[in-house]
Design a protein around this motif. Structure first.
Motif, PDB file in Angstrom:
ATOM      1  N   ARG A 144       0.851  -1.182   0.000  1.00 53.42           N
ATOM      2  CA  ARG A 144       0.000   0.000   0.000  1.00 53.42           C
ATOM      3  C   ARG A 144       0.895   1.243   0.000  1.00 53.42           C
ATOM      4  NH1 ARG A 144      -4.790   1.344   4.384  1.00 53.42           N
ATOM      5  NH2 ARG A 144      -5.509   3.274   3.400  1.00 53.42           N
ATOM      6  N   GLY A 145       0.629   2.169  -0.908  1.00 50.07           N
ATOM      7  CA  GLY A 145       1.466   3.356  -1.031  1.00 50.07           C
ATOM      8  C   GLY A 145       2.654   3.153  -1.955  1.00 50.07           C
ATOM      9  N   GLY A 146       2.772   1.953  -2.501  1.00 47.89           N
ATOM     10  CA  GLY A 146       3.858   1.682  -3.432  1.00 47.89           C
ATOM     11  C   GLY A 146       3.531   2.168  -4.834  1.00 47.89           C
ATOM     12  N   GLY A 147       4.454   1.951  -5.750  1.00 48.54           N
ATOM     13  CA  GLY A 147       4.235   2.378  -7.127  1.00 48.54           C
ATOM     14  C   GLY A 147       3.209   1.515  -7.841  1.00 48.54           C
ATOM     15  N   VAL A 148       2.750   1.990  -8.979  1.00 49.45           N
ATOM     16  CA  VAL A 148       1.784   1.256  -9.802  1.00 49.45           C
ATOM     17  C   VAL A 148       2.539   0.509 -10.895  1.00 49.45           C
ATOM     18  CG1 VAL A 148      -0.189   1.455 -11.354  1.00 49.45           C
ATOM     19  CG2 VAL A 148      -0.027   2.931  -9.350  1.00 49.45           C
ATOM     20  N   ALA A 149       2.249  -0.770 -11.019  1.00 50.91           N
ATOM     21  CA  ALA A 149       2.908  -1.578 -12.045  1.00 50.91           C
ATOM     22  C   ALA A 149       2.145  -1.477 -13.362  1.00 50.91           C
ATOM     23  CB  ALA A 149       2.979  -3.035 -11.604  1.00 50.91           C
ATOM     24  N   HIS A 150       2.850  -1.153 -14.435  1.00 57.73           N
ATOM     25  CA  HIS A 150       2.270  -1.099 -15.784  1.00 57.73           C
ATOM     26  C   HIS A 150       1.094  -0.123 -15.891  1.00 57.73           C
ATOM     27  CE1 HIS A 150       4.762  -4.620 -16.265  1.00 57.73           C
ATOM     28  NE2 HIS A 150       4.043  -5.287 -15.376  1.00 57.73           N
ATOM     29  N   GLY A 151       1.142   0.973 -15.143  1.00 59.30           N
ATOM     30  CA  GLY A 151       0.071   1.964 -15.184  1.00 59.30           C
ATOM     31  C   GLY A 151       0.186   2.876 -16.395  1.00 59.30           C
ATOM     32  N   PRO A 152      -0.841   3.674 -16.669  1.00 58.88           N
ATOM     33  CA  PRO A 152      -0.807   4.587 -17.825  1.00 58.88           C
ATOM     34  C   PRO A 152       0.116   5.776 -17.585  1.00 58.88           C
ATOM     35  CG  PRO A 152      -2.811   4.925 -16.562  1.00 58.88           C
ATOM     36  CD  PRO A 152      -2.125   3.754 -15.944  1.00 58.88           C
ATOM     37  N   HIS A 153       0.701   6.283 -18.662  1.00 56.27           N
ATOM     38  CA  HIS A 153       1.569   7.457 -18.633  1.00 56.27           C
ATOM     39  C   HIS A 153       1.187   8.371 -19.793  1.00 56.27           C
ATOM     40  CE1 HIS A 153       4.098   5.761 -15.489  1.00 56.27           C
ATOM     41  NE2 HIS A 153       4.129   4.620 -16.172  1.00 56.27           N
ATOM     42  N   PRO A 154       1.513   9.659 -19.721  1.00 50.90           N
ATOM     43  CA  PRO A 154       1.127  10.591 -20.804  1.00 50.90           C
ATOM     44  C   PRO A 154       1.600  10.112 -22.172  1.00 50.90           C
ATOM     45  CG  PRO A 154       1.947  11.819 -18.930  1.00 50.90           C
ATOM     46  CD  PRO A 154       2.198  10.372 -18.626  1.00 50.90           C
ATOM     47  N   ARG A 155       0.680  10.125 -23.129  1.00 50.87           N
ATOM     48  CA  ARG A 155       1.014   9.727 -24.499  1.00 50.87           C
ATOM     49  C   ARG A 155      -0.050  10.253 -25.442  1.00 50.87           C
ATOM     50  NH1 ARG A 155      -1.747   5.341 -26.785  1.00 50.87           N
ATOM     51  NH2 ARG A 155      -3.198   4.245 -25.406  1.00 50.87           N
ATOM     52  N   SER A 156       0.257  10.239 -26.697  1.00 48.02           N
ATOM     53  CA  SER A 156      -0.701  10.659 -27.710  1.00 48.02           C
ATOM     54  C   SER A 156      -1.499   9.443 -28.188  1.00 48.02           C
ATOM     55  CB  SER A 156       0.030  11.292 -28.898  1.00 48.02           C
ATOM     56  OG  SER A 156      -0.873  11.531 -29.959  1.00 48.02           O
ATOM     57  N   HIS A 157      -2.803   9.605 -28.252  1.00 44.21           N
ATOM     58  CA  HIS A 157      -3.678   8.529 -28.743  1.00 44.21           C
ATOM     59  C   HIS A 157      -3.957   8.667 -30.234  1.00 44.21           C
ATOM     60  CE1 HIS A 157      -4.819   6.831 -24.785  1.00 44.21           C
ATOM     61  NE2 HIS A 157      -4.611   8.073 -24.367  1.00 44.21           N
ATOM     62  N   ALA A 158      -3.435   9.718 -30.845  1.00 44.86           N
ATOM     63  CA  ALA A 158      -3.714   9.985 -32.258  1.00 44.86           C
ATOM     64  C   ALA A 158      -3.131   8.896 -33.151  1.00 44.86           C
ATOM     65  CB  ALA A 158      -3.143  11.340 -32.657  1.00 44.86           C
ATOM     66  N   HIS A 159      -3.833   8.603 -34.216  1.00 45.28           N
ATOM     67  CA  HIS A 159      -3.328   7.666 -35.218  1.00 45.28           C
ATOM     68  C   HIS A 159      -3.703   8.217 -36.603  1.00 45.28           C
ATOM     69  CE1 HIS A 159      -7.480   6.233 -34.409  1.00 45.28           C
ATOM     70  NE2 HIS A 159      -7.512   6.032 -35.704  1.00 45.28           N
ATOM     71  N   SER A 160      -3.015   7.765 -37.594  1.00 50.07           N
ATOM     72  CA  SER A 160      -3.227   8.289 -38.944  1.00 50.07           C
ATOM     73  C   SER A 160      -4.388   7.576 -39.635  1.00 50.07           C
ATOM     74  CB  SER A 160      -1.957   8.137 -39.784  1.00 50.07           C
ATOM     75  OG  SER A 160      -1.616   6.770 -39.917  1.00 50.07           O
ATOM     76  N   LEU A 161      -5.022   8.277 -40.547  1.00 50.19           N
ATOM     77  CA  LEU A 161      -6.087   7.704 -41.363  1.00 50.19           C
ATOM     78  C   LEU A 161      -5.971   8.333 -42.745  1.00 50.19           C
ATOM     79  CD1 LEU A 161      -8.470   5.730 -41.082  1.00 50.19           C
ATOM     80  CD2 LEU A 161      -9.947   7.686 -40.705  1.00 50.19           C
TER      81      LEU A 161
END
Length: 231
Positions: free
Chosen positions: A83-100
């Motif tokens: 409890r109070g430890g780090g999050v494993a494999h959590g989300p981090h800032p990134r762009s969700h944009a993709h090309s079309l």
């Protein structure tokens, strides 16, 4: 396809011919879905963030001695299991944009316009302009036209009085021609295009078609040059 042109007061102002290449396509749900998903992904902020075990404010020293406690072996308390430890494999800032592909996006817009035309949910308005920003007056006009849930495209520049009057009416969106997009079209039950907006839509796709034409002729020219070289 031919549609009547109406005024804000509900009276007819002639008729207009719609281009079947834009308003006469058979809508495909998969194409519309992909374009809407592309729009929504580009709009996502992507600012979600969690702290990993190197970022949490916990001691990095071994918490208990290795042997003699009768319990499991543990290291620092910043591990994800505590409890109070780090999050494993959590989300981090990134762009969700993709090309079309540009042609695919244009096809999606054509199909969205065609879907409204096919369901008889397309209205061609003479002009979207008011002499004064009166919401009550505009609401009465919409009632005459039967508009309760609509997207209105008011030309290259939206009339200021019309925009001010419409912003207080629920389920009514007003955009300039440049803002025409698939998600906004599908979001509302009725699509309203002014004559200026319709001309701009036709011109937009006419330019796209003209740009594609030289690209198709290029291979033929190359083949002709090759034959001349061989001769």
């Amino acid at each position: 396809m031919k549609l009547d042109v109406v005024k804000l007061d509900g009276k007819k102002a002639g008729s207009i011919e719609l281009d079947d290449a834009i308003f006469g396509l058979e809508p495909r749900a998969d194409v519309l879905y992909r374009v809407v998903r592309w729009q929504q992904a580009n709009r996502r902020a992507g600012t979600h963030d969690t702290q990993n075990r190197g970022e949490v404010s916990r001691s990095h020293s071994k918490s208990i001695k290795q042997k003699g406690t009768g319990g499991a072996r543990h290291g620092a308390r910043n591990a994800p299991i505590f409890r109070g430890g780090g999050v494993a494999h959590g989300p981090h800032p990134r762009s969700h944009a993709h090309s079309l592909n540009k042609k695919f996006r244009a096809l999606g817009l054509k199909m969205a316009l065609s879907a409204k035309a096919k369901s008889e949910s397309l209205v061609i308005l003479d002009t979207a302009a008011l002499t004064a920003p009166k919401t009550k007056e505009l609401k009465a006009n919409f009632a005459t036209l039967g508009l309760e849930n609509a997207l209105i495209i008011g030309g290259a520049v939206v009339d200021a009085n019309f925009k001010l009057a419409a912003r207080n009416i629920m389920n009514i969106d007003v955009l300039a021609t440049a803002g025409l997009n698939v998600e906004s079209i599908l979001k509302r039950k009725t699509l309203v295009l002014t004559k200026d907006a319709l001309e701009a839509v036709n011109a937009r796709f006419a330019v796209a078609t003209a740009e594609e034409a030289p690209a198709k002729k290029a291979p033929a020219k190359k083949a002709a040059k090759k034959e001349e070289g061989e001769a």
